[in-house]
Structures are given as structure tokens and as C-alpha cells.
Design an enzyme around this catalytic site. Structure first.
Site, mmCIF file in Angstrom:
data_model
loop_
_atom_site.group_PDB
_atom_site.id
_atom_site.type_symbol
_atom_site.label_atom_id
_atom_site.label_comp_id
_atom_site.label_asym_id
_atom_site.label_seq_id
_atom_site.Cartn_x
_atom_site.Cartn_y
_atom_site.Cartn_z
ATOM 1 N N ASN A 1 43.809 38.641 46.640
ATOM 2 C CA ASN A 1 42.370 38.865 46.847
ATOM 3 C C ASN A 1 41.864 38.189 48.123
ATOM 4 O OD1 ASN A 1 42.403 36.217 45.901
ATOM 5 N ND2 ASN A 1 40.826 36.531 44.336
ATOM 6 N N LYS B 1 36.682 40.296 49.565
ATOM 7 C CA LYS B 1 36.210 39.095 50.250
ATOM 8 C C LYS B 1 35.929 39.389 51.726
ATOM 9 C CE LYS B 1 38.400 35.637 47.250
ATOM 10 N NZ LYS B 1 39.263 34.440 47.206
ATOM 11 N N ASP C 1 38.711 30.128 49.932
ATOM 12 C CA ASP C 1 39.043 30.464 48.561
ATOM 13 C C ASP C 1 39.005 29.167 47.745
ATOM 14 O OD1 ASP C 1 40.299 31.865 46.298
ATOM 15 O OD2 ASP C 1 42.094 30.738 46.867
ATOM 16 N N MET C 2 38.850 29.298 46.442
ATOM 17 C CA MET C 2 38.752 28.096 45.613
ATOM 18 C C MET C 2 40.062 27.782 44.884
ATOM 19 S SD MET C 2 34.830 28.380 44.179
ATOM 20 C CE MET C 2 35.055 26.958 43.127
ATOM 21 N N ASP C 3 40.404 28.567 43.866
ATOM 22 C CA ASP C 3 41.589 28.270 43.061
ATOM 23 C C ASP C 3 42.857 28.449 43.880
ATOM 24 O OD1 ASP C 3 40.504 27.905 40.158
ATOM 25 O OD2 ASP C 3 39.445 29.645 40.962
ATOM 26 N N THR D 1 35.251 33.323 46.804
ATOM 27 C CA THR D 1 36.011 33.146 45.570
ATOM 28 C C THR D 1 35.983 34.368 44.668
ATOM 29 O OG1 THR D 1 36.196 31.739 43.594
ATOM 30 C CG2 THR D 1 33.982 32.071 44.467
ATOM 31 N N ASP E 1 45.240 32.008 49.152
ATOM 32 C CA ASP E 1 46.610 31.949 48.635
ATOM 33 C C ASP E 1 47.051 33.202 47.898
ATOM 34 O OD1 ASP E 1 46.618 30.756 45.309
ATOM 35 O OD2 ASP E 1 44.822 31.286 46.415
ATOM 36 N N SER E 2 46.125 34.139 47.599
ATOM 37 C CA SER E 2 46.464 35.278 46.745
ATOM 38 C C SER E 2 46.052 36.595 47.382
ATOM 39 C CB SER E 2 45.790 35.124 45.377
ATOM 40 O OG SER E 2 46.252 33.957 44.721
#
Length: 249
Positions: free
Chosen positions: A200, A174, A12-14, A46, A197-198
Site C-alpha cells: 500500500n 496513498k 507510513d505508520m505500521d 497510513t 514497507d508494504s
């Protein structure tokens, strides 16, 4: 050197790869390069659209497949589209109406660009849509929006922060995107490490061989993960690579 147990690192990115300044730290970039040299595929996974993810893929020199827009797009390699799932424009129109009804901030990715409440389009039916999102700090408003979305049906709902709702076509996540990447690379989901972290990230964290939550992850993600590492501001990705992918190498 023995063959590695894990052959793909899906990031994941953010809130995961990127620190709170939306940067990849030098230490994280260094360890990603070490993993790549050892034969690990590194895949960005992402919620961002490809035009918002690509600069980071270029920075890291990634040539491997990429999952964007929460799985609505899977890329064989940068600029080489493998698969795309579109949303019905009628659903986009209905969700925009819900956003207006509740005076909520909303946004949506078309294939070409990002729209939002302040910069919307009159040509909903003429565009190809990938994802819709709502942002509101008010829990009750977010709950009411969720209730209306659930009544619509045909939607996959997650979030990328505790104050938003992200909507993809039903069955698109994802996890479905990373499964396609595995087919392209000829590996199994059990050979994948996924980090996020989320909400998604939840489906893919549960579906792979090693699901990792960042130290800053939402509680539901931490509960589902096999492992919790340091936060996105403390190079948690380095810990994943060094201690769990390349351990003993």
C-alpha cells in the site's frame, strides 16, 4: 541554512514509523521534531482510519495534513476533513460473502468504526464505507480471493502485510492522497519523501521525489524504492531525516 530540497515527509505508520511494539521511539520522535523545526511538513500516510492514527499525530504534535485509510480520506489538519472516497455498499456486501466463502478473516472500516468477521453489521447499506480487508496465512486462499476481487472490477488492491489484502475504491491510494496534500501545501510531488514497507506504500514511493523502503519492507517495495534504510526497529526514519532530508544542514 540553504532551502531544503524536500519539503514534505510522508510516513507510513505500521512497520515504518512504529516499531514492532506499535510505538514511536524517543529517537525517532526527536528527529521528527528537528525536521519540523527546520520547516519540513510531516504527514502520516497510513492504512489506518483516523481514529487509530490520531493518537500518534497528537503524540508528535502534528498539525499538518494527514492521509488515512490508504488515501480514502485526506485531512487538512487533525479533525478537519478535506476529502473522502466511499466504497459502494454492494461491493462491501460482496466482499463479505467472499470472506465467508473462503472462511477467511475479514474486516472493514466504516467512517465511524472498525468491523470484523466476529463483529459485523446487518446495516451494510446504512453505513459509509472506506476500506475492506482480508487476512489469511494460506497463500492459495489469498490467491483465490484476489482472483474473485479482480473479476469484480472497480477496486484498488494492495496490502499492509504479506498475509493480507486491502481494498480501496479504484484510483484511490496513498499516492493520490499525498498528491492532495501537496496541493494543500502548495508543493510538488518531487519535493516529497515517502517512506513505507508494504504494497500500500508502493504507489506513493514510486510517485514522489525520494521513495524510501524500510529495511523490513517487502521485496517488491525495496525494488521500487530509490533508497533502503534501517528497519522500523532500528530507527530507519532517523536515517531518512538526518542523512537525506537535513544532510549538510
Amino acid at each position: 541554512m540553504s532551502e531544503l530540497k524536500y519539503k514534505l515527509l510522508a510516513l507510513d505508520m505500521d512497520g515504518t514509523l512504529l516499531n514492532d511494539n506499535h510505538e514511536i521511539t524517543q529517537e525517532t520522535a526527536k528527529w521528527i521534531q528537528i525536521a519540523i523545526r527546520r520547516g519540513v511538513h510531516v504527514c502520516l500516510s497510513t492504512g489506518r482510519a483516523v481514529f487509530h492514527a490520531m493518537p500518534y499525530a497528537v503524540q508528535l504534535g502534528l498539525e499538518t495534513p494527514m492521509v488515512t485509510v490508504n488515501g480514502s480520506e485526506v485531512w487538512k489538519a487533525p479533525h478537519d476533513l478535506h476529502m473522502r472516497h466511499l466504497m459502494d455498499p454492494a461491493l462491501i456486501r460482496k466482499m463479505q460473502e467472499i470472506g465467508e466463502k473462503y472462511n477467511s478473516w475479514y474486516w472493514a472500516y466504516s467512517v465511524e468504526e472498525l468491523f470484523n468477521r466476529d463483529r459485523w453489521t446487518d446495516n451494510i447499506e446504512g453505513l459509509e464505507w472506506l476500506k475492506f480487508g482480508f487476512n489469511t496465512e494460506v497463500d492459495e486462499v489469498r490467491h483465490q480471493i484476489m482472483m474473485e476481487l479482480q473479476q469484480m472490477g472497480g477496486l484498488q488492491m494492495t496490502n499492509s502485510s504479506p498475509v493480507n489484502i486491502e481494498i480501496n475504491p479504484a484510483g484511490v491510494s496513498k499516492a493520490s492522497g499525498v498528491a492532495e496534500v501537496c496541493k494543500l501545501l502548495g508543493i510538488e510531488m518531487s519535493e516529497v519523501v515517502a517512506v513505507g514497507d508494504s504494497l500500500n506504500d508502493l504507489a506513493v514511493i514510486e510517485a514522489v521525489g525520494l521513495g524510501v523502503a524500510m529495511g523490513n519492507a517487502q521485496e517488491q517495495v525495496k525494488e521500487a524504492a530509490d533508497l533502503i534504510v534501517a528497519s522500523n526497529n532500528e530507527d530507519g526514519i532517523v536515517e531518512v531525516i538526518r542523512e537525506h532530508i537535513l544532510k549538510g544542514e
